[in-house]
Structures are given as C-alpha cells and as structure tokens.
Design an enzyme around this catalytic site. Sequence first.
Site, PDB file in Angstrom:
ATOM      1  N   ASP A  84       0.883  -1.053  -0.011  1.00  0.00           N
ATOM      2  CA  ASP A  84      -0.087  -0.013  -0.081  1.00  0.00           C
ATOM      3  C   ASP A  84       0.949   1.210   0.004  1.00  0.00           C
ATOM      4  O   ASP A  84       0.460   2.131  -0.176  1.00  0.00           O
ATOM      5  CB  ASP A  84      -0.959  -0.095   1.166  1.00  0.00           C
ATOM      6  CG  ASP A  84      -0.408  -0.374   2.653  1.00  0.00           C
ATOM      7  OD1 ASP A  84       0.811  -0.244   2.686  1.00  0.00           O
ATOM      8  OD2 ASP A  84      -0.913  -0.353   3.483  1.00  0.00           O
ATOM      9  N   SER A  85       2.201   1.057   0.044  1.00  0.00           N
ATOM     10  CA  SER A  85       2.967   2.100  -0.212  1.00  0.00           C
ATOM     11  C   SER A  85       2.858   2.704  -1.532  1.00  0.00           C
ATOM     12  O   SER A  85       3.268   3.979  -1.946  1.00  0.00           O
ATOM     13  CB  SER A  85       4.640   1.707  -0.227  1.00  0.00           C
ATOM     14  OG  SER A  85       4.878   0.411  -0.938  1.00  0.00           O
ATOM     15  N   GLU A  90       9.891  -3.517  10.647  1.00  0.00           N
ATOM     16  CA  GLU A  90      10.121  -2.136  10.150  1.00  0.00           C
ATOM     17  C   GLU A  90      10.570  -1.228  11.179  1.00  0.00           C
ATOM     18  O   GLU A  90       9.950  -1.070  12.102  1.00  0.00           O
ATOM     19  CB  GLU A  90       8.774  -1.739   9.353  1.00  0.00           C
ATOM     20  CG  GLU A  90       9.473  -0.438   8.618  1.00  0.00           C
ATOM     21  CD  GLU A  90       8.309   0.113   7.487  1.00  0.00           C
ATOM     22  OE1 GLU A  90       8.624   1.167   6.971  1.00  0.00           O
ATOM     23  OE2 GLU A  90       7.378  -0.486   7.342  1.00  0.00           O
ATOM     24  N   LYS A 106      -0.649  -9.654   3.613  1.00  0.00           N
ATOM     25  CA  LYS A 106       0.023  -8.706   4.836  1.00  0.00           C
ATOM     26  C   LYS A 106      -1.071  -7.766   5.542  1.00  0.00           C
ATOM     27  O   LYS A 106      -1.739  -7.068   4.876  1.00  0.00           O
ATOM     28  CB  LYS A 106       1.421  -8.091   4.404  1.00  0.00           C
ATOM     29  CG  LYS A 106       1.848  -7.606   5.459  1.00  0.00           C
ATOM     30  CD  LYS A 106       3.528  -6.984   4.909  1.00  0.00           C
ATOM     31  CE  LYS A 106       3.401  -5.810   4.191  1.00  0.00           C
ATOM     32  NZ  LYS A 106       3.179  -4.572   5.288  1.00  0.00           N
ATOM     33  N   ASP A 154      -0.914  -6.136   0.317  1.00  0.00           N
ATOM     34  CA  ASP A 154      -1.211  -5.656   1.416  1.00  0.00           C
ATOM     35  C   ASP A 154      -2.678  -5.466   1.650  1.00  0.00           C
ATOM     36  O   ASP A 154      -3.319  -5.038   0.623  1.00  0.00           O
ATOM     37  CB  ASP A 154      -0.482  -4.150   1.566  1.00  0.00           C
ATOM     38  CG  ASP A 154       0.639  -4.241   2.128  1.00  0.00           C
ATOM     39  OD1 ASP A 154       1.030  -5.088   2.946  1.00  0.00           O
ATOM     40  OD2 ASP A 154       1.677  -2.976   2.024  1.00  0.00           O
ATOM     41  N   GLU A 181      -1.007  -5.345   9.089  1.00  0.00           N
ATOM     42  CA  GLU A 181      -0.163  -4.390  10.016  1.00  0.00           C
ATOM     43  C   GLU A 181      -0.817  -4.706  11.371  1.00  0.00           C
ATOM     44  O   GLU A 181      -1.964  -4.668  11.927  1.00  0.00           O
ATOM     45  CB  GLU A 181      -0.091  -2.727   9.782  1.00  0.00           C
ATOM     46  CG  GLU A 181       0.597  -2.873   8.317  1.00  0.00           C
ATOM     47  CD  GLU A 181       1.091  -1.305   8.183  1.00  0.00           C
ATOM     48  OE1 GLU A 181       1.006  -0.869   6.965  1.00  0.00           O
ATOM     49  OE2 GLU A 181       0.488  -0.489   8.938  1.00  0.00           O
TER      50      GLU A 181
END
Length: 271
Positions: free
Chosen positions: A51-52, A188, A119, A90, A121
């Site tokens: 999602d970057s 991260e 993925k 993501d 978070e």
Amino acid sequence: MGTPSGRKPLTLHRLREMHARGEKLTMLTCYDSTFARVLDEAGVDCLLVGDSLGMVLQGASSTVPVTLEQMAYHTRCVAQGSRTAWVIGDLPFGSYQESREQALRSATALMQAGAQMVKLEGGGWTTATVRFLSERGIPVCGHLGLTPQSVHALGGWRIQGRDERAAATLREHALALAEAGAAMLVLELVPTALAAAITRELSIPVIGIGAGPDCSGQVLVLHDMLGLASAQPPRFVRNFMEGSGSIAEAVRRYVGAVKDASFPDPALHCY
C-alpha cells in the site's frame, strides 16, 4: 512447470525450505506487470504489492488513503507479470480492522486478484484475525515495528522498540502472530539487536526493513532502491542504481547483496 529462467515457481513450502537452510529471502515492492517481470527475471523471491503505492505512485503523504479496490487492481497487474516469484498483497487501512469477517472478505478479494499471501499491520488485536484467516487457508504475513497505516498514532516515522517495555511488547506480539499461524513477518524500523532476537525466537521467516542484517531476509520499496525517491531516503535504503547500467542489473545487485548478507551494512543502514 519451469520457466525460461530455469527457476521453478516459488511456493510457501519452498520459501520455508530456503529459510530452514539459512538462505536469505529477497523481497521488493512492486505495483505493475512490467516491473513484476523485471524483478521476477532478476531473481527476487517475493513481490510485495504494497500500500506504499499511495505514496510512491499516487503522491499521498501516507498509505492511509489507499483503497481495497486499488490494491486488488495492482495485485492483478503484478500477478500477471510474475511467473515464479511469491506475490504478497497488502490489506489496506480500513479493510480488516472492523471484524474478522471483513478481513476475510478483503483477503479473498486480493487472493482472487492473484495474491498468494496477504499482509496486515499491527500486533495484539490482529492475532485473532491472523488465526481466523490462516485456518481458512489464507497465508498471512504480519507486520510489526513501524506500521505505516498507524503512523499518525505512532507520532511519525520513528524507530520502534527502543526502550525495554516497547521491545518486550514487540517480542510478545511477534510470538503471538507466529503461534496464530502467520507464515511470515515483516519488521520495520526496529533496533538491530531486537530484530535479531525476534528472528532467533521465531520459526517463520522474518523480513527486515531498517531492522538490521540478522533477519531472514530483506525488503525495500522498489523506487527507493532505484534512487527515485522524491525526498531524502531513510538511512536503511541503499541506491542500487548507482554503478548499475540498467534497472535489471540494479535489482540483480540487490538480490546478490541480500543473499550474501552484504546488505544491509551494520555501519550504514542499521539502528
């Protein structure tokens, strides 16, 4: 079936075998079919449809505005360009926080678009969601440390787990995610020593980004490692285009540097 490059398509079983024998895993973000083909042919193990893209492609100040529909679109593009790499999608902000059932619907959308793993978070509350998805046959990658979707709550882009209490919480969350069925974990922006300890404690691959050289593998944002970042890149980034004659060569150099553990350099890229 093999491919023109001779590399067989990577499966979760093969990734586990590579991890078990101590081979470093390589991962880069990827958002389209053309780059998926280039990265795949250069030997990248895992393509993360991150999602970057909200920051890299759309110019947003964070990943928060990215929608599930956008993630499914880019996941489909990457899956169509990749032949052997393992594709991870993501789950974007707002697509899994409401309930486990919402997370399942969102994960299903990405899997149907071509992702082989999703993925998400955060730790703590996400453990039940990871277990729910894993029990239903969806491979899950966790993400701890600096979690970009929570950047406003975390007070900005800051290193996580510096003090004893925060480090203990990170370790607790990592163990809980693995026990819940997470098949991979991204760490991260955490101190090298903490990342090394977590990697030793877990039986699953731990992929670092700004987390030191002792992780099971590394990931970078593609545009950062190609020197295309619009701002000053973070300390953990190395520009692999410097000294390379092509993007493909730069990616091959990245793969080689991760595999032989020369990247990240503790003196230059770690905390």
